[in-house]
Design a protein around this motif. Structure first.
Motif, PDB file in Angstrom:
ATOM      1  N   ILE A   1      -4.316   0.855   3.958  1.00  0.00           N
ATOM      2  CA  ILE A   1      -2.952   1.187   3.523  1.00  0.00           C
ATOM      3  C   ILE A   1      -2.733   2.694   3.600  1.00  0.00           C
ATOM      4  O   ILE A   1      -1.714   3.165   4.107  1.00  0.00           O
ATOM      5  N   LYS A   2      -3.718   3.460   3.123  1.00  0.00           N
ATOM      6  CA  LYS A   2      -3.598   4.917   3.141  1.00  0.00           C
ATOM      7  C   LYS A   2      -3.466   5.433   4.572  1.00  0.00           C
ATOM      8  O   LYS A   2      -2.623   6.284   4.865  1.00  0.00           O
TER       9      LYS A   2
ATOM     10  N   LYS B   1       4.834  13.107   4.187  1.00  0.00           N
ATOM     11  CA  LYS B   1       4.748  12.561   2.830  1.00  0.00           C
ATOM     12  C   LYS B   1       3.389  11.873   2.628  1.00  0.00           C
ATOM     13  O   LYS B   1       3.059  10.933   3.329  1.00  0.00           O
ATOM     14  N   GLU B   2       2.612  12.369   1.684  1.00  0.00           N
ATOM     15  CA  GLU B   2       1.295  11.789   1.372  1.00  0.00           C
ATOM     16  C   GLU B   2       1.500  10.609   0.418  1.00  0.00           C
ATOM     17  O   GLU B   2       2.088  10.777  -0.656  1.00  0.00           O
ATOM     18  N   THR B   3       1.048   9.427   0.810  1.00  0.00           N
ATOM     19  CA  THR B   3       1.211   8.253  -0.045  1.00  0.00           C
ATOM     20  C   THR B   3      -0.124   7.879  -0.667  1.00  0.00           C
ATOM     21  O   THR B   3      -1.157   7.903  -0.010  1.00  0.00           O
ATOM     22  N   ASP B   4      -0.070   7.546  -1.923  1.00  0.00           N
ATOM     23  CA  ASP B   4      -1.263   7.134  -2.657  1.00  0.00           C
ATOM     24  C   ASP B   4      -1.363   5.614  -2.583  1.00  0.00           C
ATOM     25  O   ASP B   4      -0.413   4.920  -2.951  1.00  0.00           O
TER      26      ASP B   4
ATOM     27  N   ILE C   1       1.123   2.329  -4.188  1.00  0.00           N
ATOM     28  CA  ILE C   1       1.614   1.202  -3.390  1.00  0.00           C
ATOM     29  C   ILE C   1       1.125  -0.110  -3.988  1.00  0.00           C
ATOM     30  O   ILE C   1       1.898  -1.066  -4.130  1.00  0.00           O
ATOM     31  N   PHE C   2      -0.147  -0.153  -4.378  1.00  0.00           N
ATOM     32  CA  PHE C   2      -0.726  -1.364  -4.969  1.00  0.00           C
ATOM     33  C   PHE C   2      -0.031  -1.722  -6.282  1.00  0.00           C
ATOM     34  O   PHE C   2       0.351  -2.875  -6.495  1.00  0.00           O
ATOM     35  N   MET C   3       0.175  -0.724  -7.150  1.00  0.00           N
ATOM     36  CA  MET C   3       0.798  -0.996  -8.450  1.00  0.00           C
ATOM     37  C   MET C   3       2.258  -1.433  -8.281  1.00  0.00           C
ATOM     38  O   MET C   3       2.720  -2.349  -8.964  1.00  0.00           O
ATOM     39  N   LYS C   4       2.970  -0.809  -7.354  1.00  0.00           N
ATOM     40  CA  LYS C   4       4.372  -1.198  -7.088  1.00  0.00           C
ATOM     41  C   LYS C   4       4.429  -2.601  -6.489  1.00  0.00           C
ATOM     42  O   LYS C   4       5.327  -3.388  -6.824  1.00  0.00           O
ATOM     43  N   ALA C   5       3.451  -2.929  -5.632  1.00  0.00           N
ATOM     44  CA  ALA C   5       3.399  -4.265  -5.030  1.00  0.00           C
ATOM     45  C   ALA C   5       3.199  -5.322  -6.111  1.00  0.00           C
ATOM     46  O   ALA C   5       3.872  -6.359  -6.114  1.00  0.00           O
TER      47      ALA C   5
END
Length: 162
Positions: free
Chosen positions: A49-50, A60-63, A67-71
């Motif tokens: 995912i990263k 934009k750096e994505t953590d 993403i996992f918590m929002k999913a």
């Protein structure tokens, strides 16, 4: 009548991200006590995912944890139906879902639908299911919507709730 309430086991946070949510995903994914394999799959999916999210938006750096918590938040159901037997008839009664069960259902649905994706490695299937859930698309989000539609359709039987 049941004798007593069951005690909830304490979940030890995972090693890499120090998160109980990731530890629950690993435990749900684990088969036959093979935790190291489940950890490789989950950590590999989060690394995937990263890597993929970085390529889509370079500045934009994505953590992967965000993403996992929002999913998981996108897949959590607010309502579900439970069968109640009243005078010989069985009714599907809509009930609110407790917070712990919301998380458990969300993780279970994500793992189930990622296991159902044939032709891909489990690592990539889990990563794509998480990304789909993050974007509010995919099978696990559809399952949540179907569950809530079923609860809304049976709102007439809400008075049987006890």
């Amino acid at each position: 009548m049941r004798r007593r309430k069951t005690t909830q086991r304490e979940i030890i946070p995972d090693v890499k991200y120090n998160s109980e949510l990731v530890a629950r995903l690993i435990n749900t994914l684990m088969k036959c006590g093979k935790k190291s394999i489940a950890q490789k799959i989950v950590y590999g999916a989060l690394d995937y995912i990263k890597a993929n999210e970085k390529s889509e938006d370079p500045e934009k750096e994505t953590d992967p944890m965000e993403i996992f918590m929002k999913a998981v938040d996108n897949v959590k159901p607010a309502l579900e139906v439970k069968s109640r037997r009243v005078g010989g008839a069985t009714y599907q009664v809509p009930m609110e879902v407790p917070k712990e069960r919301q998380v458990a259902l969300a993780i279970r649905w994500i793992t189930t639908y990622s296991q159902a994706k044939k032709g891909k490695s489990m690592m990539i299937a889990l990563a794509t299911e998480l990304l789909d859930a993050y974007k509010n698309t995919g099978s696990s989000v559809k399952k949540k919507e179907d569950t809530q539609k079923m609860a809304a359709a049976n709102k007439a039987f809400a008075h049987y709730r006890w």
